[in-house]
Design a protein around this motif. Structure first.
Motif, short mmCIF file in Angstrom:
data_model
loop_
_atom_site.label_atom_id
_atom_site.label_comp_id
_atom_site.label_asym_id
_atom_site.label_seq_id
_atom_site.Cartn_x
_atom_site.Cartn_y
_atom_site.Cartn_z
N VAL A 175 44.20 45.70 49.98
CA VAL A 175 43.93 44.53 50.80
C VAL A 175 42.56 44.62 51.45
CG1 VAL A 175 44.64 43.26 52.86
CG2 VAL A 175 46.36 44.05 51.24
N ASP A 176 42.15 45.82 51.91
CA ASP A 176 40.90 45.98 52.64
C ASP A 176 39.73 46.31 51.73
OD1 ASP A 176 42.11 45.54 55.09
OD2 ASP A 176 42.71 47.64 55.28
N ARG A 177 39.97 46.40 50.45
CA ARG A 177 38.90 46.77 49.53
C ARG A 177 37.95 45.60 49.32
NH1 ARG A 177 39.55 48.76 43.22
NH2 ARG A 177 37.34 49.15 42.85
N ALA A 178 36.66 45.86 49.33
CA ALA A 178 35.66 44.82 49.07
C ALA A 178 35.21 44.90 47.62
CB ALA A 178 34.46 45.00 50.00
N MET A 179 34.77 43.75 47.09
CA MET A 179 34.19 43.76 45.76
C MET A 179 32.92 44.60 45.82
SD MET A 179 34.32 42.64 42.60
CE MET A 179 35.03 41.02 42.28
N PRO A 180 32.77 45.63 45.00
CA PRO A 180 31.63 46.53 45.12
C PRO A 180 30.32 45.88 44.66
CG PRO A 180 32.86 47.03 43.13
CD PRO A 180 33.65 45.97 43.88
N ILE A 181 29.22 46.45 45.14
CA ILE A 181 27.91 46.11 44.60
C ILE A 181 27.77 46.85 43.27
CG2 ILE A 181 25.43 46.19 44.94
CD1 ILE A 181 26.75 44.37 46.90
N LEU A 182 27.58 46.13 42.19
CA LEU A 182 27.48 46.76 40.87
C LEU A 182 26.05 47.23 40.65
CD1 LEU A 182 29.60 44.19 38.81
CD2 LEU A 182 30.35 46.34 39.87
N THR A 183 25.91 48.50 40.26
CA THR A 183 24.60 49.11 40.08
C THR A 183 24.51 49.80 38.72
OG1 THR A 183 25.20 51.29 40.97
CG2 THR A 183 24.62 49.57 42.57
N ASP A 184 23.38 50.48 38.50
CA ASP A 184 23.18 51.20 37.24
C ASP A 184 24.20 52.32 37.05
OD1 ASP A 184 20.87 49.66 36.59
OD2 ASP A 184 19.69 50.89 37.95
N THR A 185 24.76 52.81 38.14
CA THR A 185 25.71 53.92 38.05
C THR A 185 27.17 53.47 38.10
OG1 THR A 185 25.63 54.25 40.46
CG2 THR A 185 24.06 55.49 39.13
N SER A 186 27.41 52.15 38.14
CA SER A 186 28.78 51.66 38.20
C SER A 186 29.53 52.00 36.90
CB SER A 186 28.79 50.14 38.40
OG SER A 186 28.27 49.79 39.66
N VAL A 187 30.84 52.19 37.04
CA VAL A 187 31.70 52.45 35.89
C VAL A 187 32.64 51.28 35.71
CG1 VAL A 187 31.54 54.94 36.13
CG2 VAL A 187 33.34 53.70 37.33
N ALA A 188 33.34 51.26 34.58
CA ALA A 188 34.21 50.13 34.25
C ALA A 188 35.25 49.86 35.33
CB ALA A 188 34.88 50.37 32.90
N SER A 189 35.75 50.93 35.95
CA SER A 189 36.80 50.76 36.96
C SER A 189 36.30 50.10 38.24
CB SER A 189 37.44 52.12 37.29
OG SER A 189 36.46 53.02 37.78
N ASP A 190 34.96 50.03 38.43
CA ASP A 190 34.41 49.35 39.60
C ASP A 190 34.56 47.83 39.50
OD1 ASP A 190 33.59 51.68 40.82
OD2 ASP A 190 31.61 51.65 39.88
N TRP A 191 34.68 47.34 38.28
CA TRP A 191 34.78 45.90 38.07
C TRP A 191 36.21 45.43 38.36
CZ3 TRP A 191 32.37 41.50 37.75
CH2 TRP A 191 33.02 40.38 37.19
N ILE A 192 36.32 44.39 39.15
CA ILE A 192 37.61 43.78 39.46
C ILE A 192 37.58 42.38 38.89
CG2 ILE A 192 39.19 43.10 41.30
CD1 ILE A 192 37.63 45.17 43.07
N GLU A 193 38.50 42.05 38.00
CA GLU A 193 38.50 40.75 37.33
C GLU A 193 38.73 39.64 38.36
OE1 GLU A 193 38.02 37.73 35.35
OE2 GLU A 193 37.72 39.61 34.26
N PRO A 194 37.74 38.78 38.59
CA PRO A 194 37.87 37.73 39.62
C PRO A 194 39.05 36.78 39.38
CG PRO A 194 35.59 37.99 38.96
CD PRO A 194 36.41 38.77 37.99
N ASP A 195 39.36 36.50 38.13
CA ASP A 195 40.46 35.58 37.84
C ASP A 195 41.80 36.12 38.32
OD1 ASP A 195 38.77 33.74 36.71
OD2 ASP A 195 39.13 34.37 34.64
N GLU A 196 41.89 37.44 38.54
CA GLU A 196 43.15 38.05 38.96
C GLU A 196 43.26 38.17 40.48
OE1 GLU A 196 43.36 41.75 36.91
OE2 GLU A 196 43.42 40.82 34.90
N VAL A 197 42.23 37.73 41.20
CA VAL A 197 42.24 37.80 42.66
C VAL A 197 42.66 36.45 43.22
CG1 VAL A 197 40.87 38.24 44.73
CG2 VAL A 197 40.41 39.52 42.63
N ALA A 198 43.75 36.43 43.94
CA ALA A 198 44.32 35.16 44.44
C ALA A 198 43.60 34.69 45.71
CB ALA A 198 45.81 35.34 44.72
N ARG A 199 42.33 34.39 45.56
CA ARG A 199 41.52 33.82 46.62
C ARG A 199 40.63 32.75 46.00
NH1 ARG A 199 44.81 35.99 48.99
NH2 ARG A 199 44.71 37.31 50.85
N PRO A 200 40.28 31.70 46.77
CA PRO A 200 39.51 30.60 46.19
C PRO A 200 38.12 31.00 45.73
CG PRO A 200 39.71 30.34 48.57
CD PRO A 200 40.67 31.42 48.17
#
Length: 285
Positions: A2-27
């Motif tokens: 619940v408290d997790r923020a969408m991370p800033i994606l950088t050159d060192t980001s890994v696949a698990s850092d990505w959160i699919e926006p379509d799966e987040v129940a927010r407008p």
């Protein structure tokens, strides 16, 4: 979660850092992106259930959607409606934000893909939205922030950084040749022969499918490539040469006639208005 923020994606980001926006129940779901590497990357054709606005702070994006190509220089954004198939290519050291908007919350937003100019307020709203928890509380200050963000997206001024793309396979083959060799300044007759068409047929087809004359379409292609290359760090001299101009002044004249200002001033204005807070946030990652 619940408290997790969408991370800033950088050159060192890994696949698990990505959160699919379509799966987040927010407008609205917003994230930042920051790359310190000079280069390019591409994302093949895909789509989202949510609409998407992509703001560029530094570098350049090109967005290909069926029927068109859009260039996104610094201090601009591209709006992609929900469900639209699109491919993305980034050039240079990229910094920016991307917000995904649920389809049932996009009333008043553009119904077609377009490039829009970004006001300081819109930029700051995207910055604030990116710092919200992933599942932020609704019904209070966060919802008011999102409502103003959507109003600002709807009010954004559309920019003429769009190149209509023909559907006719003969023209698409010709377009690919022209984009692969933009320095070739061949005549309408010469390009028609390469496409296996008469000069008259080529002129009629390009007008019917793009709404432009052949000369106007080719000039717009040159402007689009110039903006992309300049945003990626190329010099005016290099861009003029790569587009096949015999002199820098002739290229500058074409650019000014199309966009209303010189290429140097155009890029300087786009780099002078970055907000210090947003810039600091991206460089901290």
């Amino acid at each position: 979660m619940v408290d997790r923020a969408m991370p800033i994606l950088t050159d060192t980001s890994v696949a698990s850092d990505w959160i699919e926006p379509d799966e987040v129940a927010r407008p609205v779901v917003t994230y930042g992106m920051a790359s310190k590497m000079i280069g390019s990357f591409e994302i093949d054709m895909h789509c989202h259930a949510k609409g998407q606005i992509m703001l560029v702070q530094r570098g350049a994006l090109s967005c290909r959607v069926e029927g068109g190509l859009w260039i996104v220089p610094p201090r601009s954004a591209v709006w992609i409606p929900s469900g639209a198939l699109h491919a993305i290519k980034a050039t240079g050291k990229l910094e920016g934000y991307s917000a995904f908007v649920a389809a049932d919350f996009d009333a008043g937003l553009p119904q077609r893909c377009c490039t829009v100019s970004v006001t300081p307020l819109l930029r700051e709203l995207l910055f604030r939205a990116a710092s919200l928890p992933l599942f932020y509380d609704e019904g209070g200050v966060n919802s008011r922030l999102i409502a103003v963000l959507l109003d600002e997206i709807a009010a954004a001024k559309v920019e003429d950084l769009h190149l209509p793309m023909p559907a006719d396979p003969r023209l698409r083959t010709l377009v690919d040749l022209m984009m692969d060799a933009p320095a070739e300044r061949g005549s309408l007759e010469g390009w028609a022969k390469r496409a296996g068409l008469s000069e008259r047929t080529l002129g009629r087809l390009i007008s019917r499918e793009t709404g432009m004359s052949f000369g106007r379409w080719r000039q717009q292609l040159g402007v689009m490539l110039a903006v992309q290359w300049l945003a990626g760090g190329a010099s005016i001299q290099q861009v003029a040469s790569d587009l096949g101009y015999e002199s820098v002044p002739s290229f500058v004249t074409m650019f000014r006639k199309t966009l209303g200002t010189s290429p140097g001033r155009y890029m300087a204005e786009r780099h002078s208005g970055r907000q210090a807070g947003a810039k600091r946030r991206l460089h901290e990652v």
